[in-house]
Design an enzyme around this catalytic site. Structure first.
Site, PDB file in Angstrom:
ATOM      1  CB  SER A 128     -11.910   0.883   0.937  1.00  0.00           C
ATOM      2  OG  SER A 128     -12.309   0.132  -0.193  1.00  0.00           O
TER       3      SER A 128
ATOM      4  CB  SER B 166      -0.965   0.003   1.189  1.00  0.00           C
ATOM      5  OG  SER B 166      -2.026  -0.895   0.942  1.00  0.00           O
TER       6      SER B 166
ATOM      7  N   GLY C 280       2.872  -0.854   4.043  1.00  0.00           N
ATOM      8  CA  GLY C 280       2.401  -1.673   2.943  1.00  0.00           C
ATOM      9  C   GLY C 280       2.507  -3.144   3.282  1.00  0.00           C
TER      10      GLY C 280
END
Length: 389
Positions: free
Chosen positions: A210, A119, A342
């Site tokens: 999300s 991420s 991440g």
């Protein structure tokens, strides 16, 4: 046997070594003692860390800030020693090189390794979107349907009322498609959105992380520019900053060399992975040095004009949880750091930095096993909180 001519040189070298041995040695960084906890207590196979500290510039050096668009600004300049291709505010007073510190524990990880950053990809995507806003090619208040008509439409969800700002700050209410796929099923962006729309959304305006939000943003970038989000990020960020170890792999399942191995929490080797399990929300591959260089450039104002960098730091829409591709973390000593983490199959990465980007640290483990929050906090505290004398 040494010749008579070399004997004085050897005696001098021995004397210098003796002087160095008697000189107090600098203390090892506190992170060196903390990093092994990720393998001993955290049970990760291996861990590595790279910190980057930019000294204060000498008087008259100035500060390089965002100049119009980082893509269009191509004026000739003398290259910076640490960032080739960037302009120097005052050639007579160059900025000092950053100091770097690398540490590792466990087998198979090296400083130059490529790895999946999950991420942290979102910070890159958010930067591209905000650059497009700076160029007046979109507004953060634009509804999603203005750029992608009909895409985001389902029970309780209407793309005509969800703004790009809501996507960036995770306040859109869109369901996270990876809650269904568990990050193991490769999907096209459109199928990822359809998967999310099949589930009940959260309340709009409420913060709910999300991955679907950033998949949609990747589609918006493509619609506006005519290029993929990967192409735009390469053009706007990777090439200008010379992030040569960073790439968007698309459907490529292998890692560039050099790289170590990646494992699930159960110990299965997942070094080969289809990055379409994450897409614009998490497909990026990078290195420790590239991530530090990117966050240092971003937070110091080299990639965005000041008003949009302030938008990135603004956590009010997400009720203090998140800005735009960044989130804050206040450490026990009161210092607040900014960055992202991440997690993707076989990898966990965390980058954090001071708000001005002068101090950055990235650490990684080669497993997706959840890191104990206390261990992550201890590592960031060791890096950013001064130790008592």
């Amino acid at each position: 046997m040494p010749t008579s001519r070399s004997t004085p040189a050897i005696l001098l070298a021995a004397a210098l070594i003796g002087l160095a041995a008697g000189r107090p040695q600098p203390a090892a960084p506190a992170t060196d003692a903390t990093l092994p906890l990720l393998t001993t207590r955290g049970k990760a196979p291996a861990a590595a860390l790279l910190s980057r500290t930019q000294p204060e510039p000498p008087p008259g050096a100035g500060t390089l800030r965002h100049q119009a668009s980082p893509v269009s600004a191509r004026r000739p300049a003398r290259p910076d020693p640490e960032q080739p291709g960037t302009e120097r505010p005052d050639p007579a007073a160059p900025s000092p090189r950053p100091s770097l510190h690398f540490a590792r524990t466990g087998p198979s990880l090296s400083r130059a390794d490529h790895f999946r950053v999950g991420s942290i990809t979102k910070t890159f995507i958010a930067t591209v979107v905000l650059q497009l806003a700076a160029e007046h090619r979109l507004s953060l208040s634009d509804p999603v349907a203005h750029h992608l008509p009909g895409l985001v439409r389902g029970p309780g969800v209407d793309g005509r009322t969800i703004t790009l700002r809501a996507l960036l700050t995770h306040t859109s209410g869109l369901y996270d498609f990876t809650a269904v796929t568990r990050g193991t099923v490769p999907l096209t962006p459109a199928l990822a959105v359809r998967t999310a729309l099949a589930h009940r959304p959260s309340s709009k305006g409420r913060w709910a992380y999300s991955n679907t939000n950033y998949v949609v943003l990747g589609m918006v970038v493509e619609r506006i520019t005519g290029n993929s989000y990967a192409t735009e990020a390469e053009r706007r960020i990777l090439r200008p900053l010379h992030l040569t170890g960073t790439s968007f792999p698309g459907a490529r399942t292998t890692l560039p060399s050099p790289h170590g191995r990646a494992f699930t929490s159960g110990g299965r080797d997942v070094t080969a992975l289809d990055p379409r399990v994450a897409g614009a929300a998490g497909e990026l591959i990078s290195t420790l040095a590239d991530l530090n260089r990117f966050y240092a450039a971003l937070l110091s104002g080299r990639l965005l004009p000041a008003p949009l960098l302030r938008e990135m730091f603004n956590t009010r829409p997400a009720h203090g949880h998140y800005g735009m591709g960044l989130y804050p973390r206040t450490l026990p000593c009161g210092t607040t750091v900014w960055g992202h983490n991440g997690r993707i199959t076989g990898s966990y990465v965390r980058t954090a930095a001071t708000r001005d980007g002068r101090r950055v640290v990235t650490f990684r483990v080669n497993t997706d096993k959840p890191t104990e929050p206390a261990l992550e906090s201890a590592l960031l505290t060791a890096e950013f909180c001064p130790r008592a004398p």
